[in-house]
Motif scaffolding. Structure first.
Motif, PDB file in Angstrom:
ATOM      1  N   HIS A 371      16.051 -45.335  -2.343  1.00 29.90           N
ATOM      2  CA  HIS A 371      15.883 -45.578  -0.910  1.00 29.90           C
ATOM      3  C   HIS A 371      17.012 -44.858  -0.187  1.00 29.90           C
ATOM      4  N   VAL A 372      16.672 -43.881   0.627  1.00 26.20           N
ATOM      5  CA  VAL A 372      17.661 -43.078   1.338  1.00 26.20           C
ATOM      6  C   VAL A 372      17.854 -43.649   2.739  1.00 26.20           C
ATOM      7  N   ASP A 373      19.116 -43.821   3.134  1.00 27.18           N
ATOM      8  CA  ASP A 373      19.433 -44.272   4.487  1.00 27.18           C
ATOM      9  C   ASP A 373      19.923 -43.142   5.377  1.00 27.18           C
ATOM     10  N   GLU A 374      20.698 -42.242   4.781  1.00 24.55           N
ATOM     11  CA  GLU A 374      21.387 -41.241   5.592  1.00 24.55           C
ATOM     12  C   GLU A 374      21.486 -39.929   4.812  1.00 24.55           C
ATOM     13  N   VAL A 375      21.465 -38.813   5.543  1.00 21.57           N
ATOM     14  CA  VAL A 375      21.515 -37.488   4.934  1.00 21.57           C
ATOM     15  C   VAL A 375      22.713 -36.730   5.510  1.00 21.57           C
ATOM     16  N   LEU A 376      23.545 -36.212   4.640  1.00 21.44           N
ATOM     17  CA  LEU A 376      24.665 -35.364   5.033  1.00 21.44           C
ATOM     18  C   LEU A 376      24.345 -33.930   4.629  1.00 21.44           C
ATOM     19  N   MET A 377      24.558 -32.993   5.544  1.00 21.53           N
ATOM     20  CA  MET A 377      24.246 -31.598   5.259  1.00 21.53           C
ATOM     21  C   MET A 377      25.351 -30.704   5.803  1.00 21.53           C
ATOM     22  N   ASP A 378      25.519 -29.533   5.201  1.00 25.99           N
ATOM     23  CA  ASP A 378      26.510 -28.565   5.644  1.00 25.99           C
ATOM     24  C   ASP A 378      26.002 -27.853   6.898  1.00 25.99           C
ATOM     25  N   ARG A 379      26.897 -27.071   7.530  1.00 18.96           N
ATOM     26  CA  ARG A 379      26.536 -26.442   8.807  1.00 18.96           C
ATOM     27  C   ARG A 379      25.447 -25.384   8.657  1.00 18.96           C
ATOM     28  N   GLU A 380      25.166 -24.930   7.426  1.00 17.72           N
ATOM     29  CA  GLU A 380      24.061 -23.989   7.271  1.00 17.72           C
ATOM     30  C   GLU A 380      22.715 -24.658   7.563  1.00 17.72           C
ATOM     31  N   PHE A 381      22.692 -25.995   7.632  1.00 18.30           N
ATOM     32  CA  PHE A 381      21.488 -26.743   7.995  1.00 18.30           C
ATOM     33  C   PHE A 381      21.523 -27.136   9.472  1.00 18.30           C
ATOM     34  N   ASP A 382      22.384 -26.475  10.226  1.00 12.36           N
ATOM     35  CA  ASP A 382      22.499 -26.687  11.667  1.00 12.36           C
ATOM     36  C   ASP A 382      21.269 -26.080  12.339  1.00 12.36           C
ATOM     37  N   SER A 383      20.166 -26.815  12.275  1.00  9.04           N
ATOM     38  CA  SER A 383      18.903 -26.353  12.850  1.00  9.04           C
ATOM     39  C   SER A 383      18.225 -27.534  13.526  1.00  9.04           C
ATOM     40  N   GLN A 384      17.804 -27.347  14.760  1.00  4.55           N
ATOM     41  CA  GLN A 384      17.150 -28.429  15.477  1.00  4.55           C
ATOM     42  C   GLN A 384      15.871 -28.883  14.778  1.00  4.55           C
ATOM     43  N   HIS A 385      15.187 -27.955  14.098  1.00  5.60           N
ATOM     44  CA  HIS A 385      13.957 -28.313  13.400  1.00  5.60           C
ATOM     45  C   HIS A 385      14.258 -29.151  12.153  1.00  5.60           C
TER      46      HIS A 385
END
Length: 550
Positions: A371-385
């Motif tokens: 069960h996932v609550d939150e997602v952390l991503m690097d700035r390469e995933f800096d996309s509004q979509h």
């Protein structure tokens, strides 16, 4: 790399009226111990960070309040933070008496300079500071922090002044915890590794058919053996494995590679997910396993490719940084935070794939098993979509944003006001007059060498602004990548499937190691601390042995 305080949020906003942040207690010893653990896990993974003494001298303490743990009511020559660092050095070396610390400081003028020591305290001053000035709880924190530093440094291959005690000593409950000697840990690890290997490895298959003289487990044993030694290729490893294995027949290097090349990317991923699902089911039987939690999505790359990539331009793509180099790239999704850091899924990255496609794919598989609550991503995933897609799943996200003109202007205004923290609501343009709301949070970096707007980092989140403090958990995946890449067999082959299998199998070995460590800790202590008490090398050695079954 600049070191950050816990959560990355400054303890006091100099531009906001001097009010302390409600996010954490600045005098919490448990928080200080957690900071040492979190920062050291990342710090020692960097090649330029090869000294435990350097870590002690540079670890950020300006935010921490020592006052509640200082039993002296009058001012003294030596600040508590400086004494804390000195006693950390004493504990790291395992010295029983203060005289050894004094003699060490007299020899190390460089350390004295780092500590800003104008004069070296004598033995009696240090004895009184430790026994009379420091509270018992603060002394316990020094011991716990030193052990954490030693373990994290050793796990990263950094030389340590003494062997760390592989035992748990949680703050405030030291007397109730059993001491764990190395043999007890190894004996328990051997039994648990045997059990785990019998559960996990049957999920893997080379589809060779029946009636084979060489058992399939011999191939997994050889692949594990290749991960025990850095830069060991299949041919050389297979020759050595003949003598290391307890089997009558072991695979030749070229046969091993040929069978792996026949596996499709889809088959490798299917086997990986089945193996991880079995591993999760095993650790989920313990109360200490956090089934729900935070995941981090990231992309890592192999060493730069220097050969001819003609015909392979879609597979050997550019590096994440804007350079003229090329490399294979792999994406992962991993449990982080308080959870055991298991890599839930892996996939290759090909030219033309969007970041949204990668995120959707990895979240689909991850949400099937946890069960996932939150997602952390690097700035390469800096996309509004990407952010819109994560939000529509009902998940929180934290992603750093690349600074554009408006963000730079805001950071300059914050710098002029000497303000550490600022949050504002924004809408991101999706195209066709469609917008998506997000919250942008500006944080001043600790120990930044920049004097301009670059002192600030900008994050986007759809949660409360305080959630950005959890982004520090994402750095745990960087620490994991260092171990994973060390577990990989060496190869010069351009075969995409072979390369991906080597990476995926290394991720599986890493996940097994962390799962075995959790199960050993729970069995011997009833609790789980993030810092491993079972080493990676011990686990792989046992796995290589146990895959000899069958």
């Amino acid at each position: 790399m600049g070191l950050k305080s816990r959560g990355g949020i400054p303890p006091r906003s100099r531009g906001g009226g001097g009010q302390s942040t409600p996010l954490y207690d600045r005098s919490s010893l448990a928080g200080l111990e957690a900071d040492v653990r979190t920062v050291s896990e990342v710090w020692f993974t960097h090649d330029v960070h090869g000294s435990v003494e350097q870590f002690v001298c540079t670890f950020p303490l300006a935010y921490f309040r020592f006052d509640p743990h200082d039993r002296y009511a009058y001012s003294t020559r030596y600040e508590m933070a400086t004494l804390f660092r000195m006693f950390l050095l004493k504990e790291l070396h395992g010295w029983d008496h203060e005289t050894a610390l004094v003699e060490y400081l007299e020899r190390r003028s460089d350390i004295c300079g780092e500590l800003c020591l104008k004069s070296i305290p004598d033995q009696s001053t240090l004895w009184r500071s430790w026994h009379k000035r420091f509270t018992a709880d603060l002394r316990s924190t020094v011991e716990t922090a030193a052990r954490t530093i030693l373990v994290e440094a050793q796990n990263a291959g950094v030389a340590v002044p003494r062997e760390p005690e592989r035992r748990l000593s949680p703050h405030g409950d030291k007397e109730d915890k059993p001491d764990l000697d190395d043999q007890a840990v190894l004996d328990e690890a051997a039994m648990i590794t045997d059990h785990v290997s019998r559960i996990v490895f049957p999920a893997l298959s080379l589809d060779r058919g029946g009636g084979r003289e060489i058992h399939e487990n011999a191939y997994w044993g050889l692949q594990t053996y290749l991960g025990l030694r850095e830069n060991l290729a299949a041919n050389e490893g297979a020759r050595s494995f003949v003598y290391e294995s307890n089997r009558d027949r072991t695979p030749l290097g070229h046969a091993h590679r040929d069978h792996i090349r026949e596996l499709s990317i889809a088959k490798i991923r299917e086997m990986y997910r089945q193996a991880v699902d079995r591993l999760l089911n095993e650790v989920a039987e313990t109360e200490q396993f956090f089934r729900a939690g935070i995941v981090a999505i990231d992309i890592t790359e192999a060493d730069p490719f220097t050969g001819d990539r003609t015909g392979l331009e879609d597979e050997i793509i550019g590096t994440k940084e804007n350079t003229d180099e090329y490399a294979y790239q792999w994406a992962t999704i991993q449990l982080v935070g308080n959870a055991i850091p298991i890599v839930l899924d892996v996939r290759p990255v090909r030219k033309g794939e969007t970041r949204k496609e990668i995120v959707d794919d990895l979240l689909d598989s991850a949400q099937e098993c946890v069960h996932v609550d939150e997602v952390l991503m690097d700035r390469e995933f800096d996309s509004q979509h990407v952010l819109k897609a994560v939000s529509e799943r009902g998940l929180k996200y934290v992603v750093p944003k690349r600074m554009q003109t408006s963000e730079k202007a805001q950071a300059k205004r914050l710098l002029q006001r000497d303000q550490d923290y600022y949050a504002t609501d924004r809408k991101l343009h999706l195209g066709h007059d469609e917008w998506w709301p997000t919250t942008m949070v500006y944080l001043r970096k600790e120990n930044s060498e920049r004097t301009d707007y670059g002192q600030y980092a900008v994050f986007m989140t759809n949660a409360q602004a305080g959630a950005v403090k959890e982004y520090n958990y994402r750095w745990e995946i960087e620490s994991g990548y260092k171990s994973i890449k060390r577990f990989m067999a060496a190869t010069t082959s351009k075969d995409f499937g072979l390369r991906f299998f080597y990476f995926a199998f290394a991720c599986l070995l890493y996940s097994i190691w962390r799962a075995v460590d959790l199960l050993v800790q729970v069995e011997l202590t009833g609790e789980y601390e993030y810092s491993p008490i079972v080493t990676a090398d011990n686990t792989l050695t046992l796995l290589k042995k146990e895959t000899g079954i069958g």
